[in-house]
Design an enzyme around this catalytic site. Sequence first.
Site, PDB file in Angstrom:
ATOM      1  N   LYS A   1      -7.211  26.140  56.820  1.00  0.00           N
ATOM      2  CA  LYS A   1      -7.338  27.202  55.814  1.00  0.00           C
ATOM      3  C   LYS A   1      -8.072  28.406  56.384  1.00  0.00           C
ATOM      4  CE  LYS A   1      -9.357  26.097  51.808  1.00  0.00           C
ATOM      5  NZ  LYS A   1     -10.518  26.920  51.408  1.00  0.00           N
TER       6      LYS A   1
ATOM      7  N   GLN B   1     -18.300  33.280  56.164  1.00  0.00           N
ATOM      8  CA  GLN B   1     -17.637  34.305  55.353  1.00  0.00           C
ATOM      9  C   GLN B   1     -18.390  35.618  55.440  1.00  0.00           C
ATOM     10  OE1 GLN B   1     -17.285  32.705  51.398  1.00  0.00           O
ATOM     11  NE2 GLN B   1     -15.981  31.016  52.051  1.00  0.00           N
TER      12      GLN B   1
ATOM     13  N   ASP C   1     -17.966  21.701  54.168  1.00  0.00           N
ATOM     14  CA  ASP C   1     -16.974  21.347  53.150  1.00  0.00           C
ATOM     15  C   ASP C   1     -16.734  19.839  53.058  1.00  0.00           C
ATOM     16  OD1 ASP C   1     -16.608  24.019  52.468  1.00  0.00           O
ATOM     17  OD2 ASP C   1     -15.066  24.306  53.998  1.00  0.00           O
TER      18      ASP C   1
ATOM     19  N   LYS D   1     -20.459  26.685  45.995  1.00  0.00           N
ATOM     20  CA  LYS D   1     -19.063  26.530  46.432  1.00  0.00           C
ATOM     21  C   LYS D   1     -18.148  26.643  45.200  1.00  0.00           C
ATOM     22  CE  LYS D   1     -19.912  26.187  50.744  1.00  0.00           C
ATOM     23  NZ  LYS D   1     -19.533  27.307  51.596  1.00  0.00           N
TER      24      LYS D   1
ATOM     25  N   ARG E   1     -21.297  21.903  44.026  1.00  0.00           N
ATOM     26  CA  ARG E   1     -20.799  20.678  44.664  1.00  0.00           C
ATOM     27  C   ARG E   1     -21.867  19.617  44.849  1.00  0.00           C
ATOM     28  NH1 ARG E   1     -16.656  22.613  49.281  1.00  0.00           N
ATOM     29  NH2 ARG E   1     -14.980  22.912  47.776  1.00  0.00           N
TER      30      ARG E   1
ATOM     31  N   ARG F   1     -11.954  19.907  46.409  1.00  0.00           N
ATOM     32  CA  ARG F   1     -12.546  18.847  47.250  1.00  0.00           C
ATOM     33  C   ARG F   1     -13.207  17.752  46.410  1.00  0.00           C
ATOM     34  NH1 ARG F   1     -11.133  20.972  52.083  1.00  0.00           N
ATOM     35  NH2 ARG F   1     -11.518  23.182  52.301  1.00  0.00           N
TER      36      ARG F   1
HETATM   37  C1  S3P Z   1     -15.278  29.363  55.375  1.00  0.00           C
HETATM   38  C2  S3P Z   1     -16.637  29.324  55.413  1.00  0.00           C
HETATM   39  C3  S3P Z   1     -17.449  28.396  54.606  1.00  0.00           C
HETATM   40  C4  S3P Z   1     -16.597  27.283  53.989  1.00  0.00           C
HETATM   41  C5  S3P Z   1     -15.285  27.774  53.456  1.00  0.00           C
HETATM   42  C6  S3P Z   1     -14.487  28.441  54.539  1.00  0.00           C
HETATM   43  C7  S3P Z   1     -14.568  30.338  56.220  1.00  0.00           C
HETATM   44  O1  S3P Z   1     -18.060  29.119  53.568  1.00  0.00           O
HETATM   45  O2  S3P Z   1     -17.310  26.615  52.969  1.00  0.00           O
HETATM   46  O3  S3P Z   1     -14.522  26.718  52.912  1.00  0.00           O
HETATM   47  O4  S3P Z   1     -13.336  30.214  56.398  1.00  0.00           O
HETATM   48  O5  S3P Z   1     -15.235  31.250  56.740  1.00  0.00           O
HETATM   49  P1  S3P Z   1     -19.468  29.902  53.804  1.00  0.00           P
HETATM   50  O6  S3P Z   1     -19.234  30.971  54.765  1.00  0.00           O
HETATM   51  O7  S3P Z   1     -19.854  30.437  52.452  1.00  0.00           O
HETATM   52  O8  S3P Z   1     -20.400  28.850  54.284  1.00  0.00           O
END
Ligand code: S3P
Length: 441
Positions: free
Chosen positions: A26, A174, A324, A351, A355, A398
């Site tokens: 993803k 992110q 995750d 999340k 979670r 999840r």
């Molecule tokens: C992700 C970063 C994670 C993760 C999410 C995907 C990404 O989140 O939980 O499912 O693709 O950068 P955070 O950056 O908030 O930790």
Amino acid sequence: MHRDPAPLTARRHGPLKGRVRVPGDKSISHRALILGALAVGETKISGLLEGEDVLNTANAVRALGARVEHRGEGEWRVHGVGVGGFAQPAAALDFGNSGTGCRLMLGAVAGCPITATFDGDASLRRRPMRRVLEPLERIGAHTLTSSDGRLPLTLAGARDPIPIVFEPQVPSAQLKSAVLLAGLAAPGETVVIESEATRDHTEKMLAHFGAELRFEILPAGRRIALTGQPELAPQPIVVPADPSSAAFPLVAALITPGSDVVVEGVMLNPLRAGLFATLAEMGASIERIEARNEGGEEIADLRVRAGPLRGVEVPAARAPAMIDEYPVLAVAAAFAEGVTVMRGLKELRVKESDRLAATAELLRFNGVAVDVEGDDLIVHGKGRAAGGGLVATHMDHRIAMSALVMGLASEKPVQADDTAFIATSFPGFADLMRSLGAELI
Ligand code: S3P
């Protein structure tokens, strides 16, 4: 989007056996579409995850002027508009359930002189966006409307983006990615210093597209410096299988007696592989077959056989590499002998659902003793679980998949109240599990 709840029940049946391939990663899928949209020319993507979260990102980049074509299963083409080249969208961008799609695109839009409204479903509307808006405002974007840093919000991108040095206060890929994507449009060097390393897919893909990045390890953490205003050159992207999705059939096989399952081509990027390290410490038999490198990522087929597990302590420092995977690890921990302590789970509270609370509730409803102490989750494993619970999934894919995995090995069936959200990340989950012998009705 209105959807009818889709309850599903998992019950113990027999061993799980077979070979499967789970959908594309993803995180990489979102980034492939976004970088493809910011490159000049055509990006070929194969193995794209066609889950709702990623399809929403495809729609968003389309609404901003990129041409996105679906050629066949997992086969996509993106004709990009170049860094800073997004056009004003005619309507609000809807990211559905996806924090990643929304936050990465806030970053990408923040570097363009356009105004866009960002929205999502009830789960996404509850999640914090201030953490990402704050550095984007330093780059020169303006938040025009937003209640309390939540969606829906309208962002005016920077006319003259300013390169910044950003030290995130929470470990978040992110957040890091949003700043780097905005920094693409700024002249000079945009710097992110992460005190804890998070998944590095954005940096790797930017380098793959020809951007100049420099990495250094400092006492304060990992320093990433991006030289702004590159011309991104399209590169073919092959998306490997998502380790976060692979986690579900793998844990199901570990706890269902007699099982022997292979999941093919799983990405084993070290910043994503914390679950596999933890399961190995618990005594799991996970064999890496034909380890190889594809598209710049280490991948392998993973063969898992059911066997006894023991409780372990999972350090807080490992959280970013398995953020995750805690719900499904908690299920494995219930079937282990002894106590498993998972430390430093603060980020789980923000999340798709809270979670930490939802995972504790999922186990408690099924007769497993659990404590939440501060940000730590403690599971008292007894090598078995009673089951019999109706699990509230809280719009969280999840939690839904973890509940069903639990039901495959518990004494009584487990029902998930709504499994519709599984389609955000793992379309075909129920059928894939059935192909291994799981009873899901
Ligand atoms: C992700 C970063 C994670 C993760 C999410 C995907 C990404 O989140 O939980 O499912 O693709 O950068 P955070 O950056 O908030 O930790």
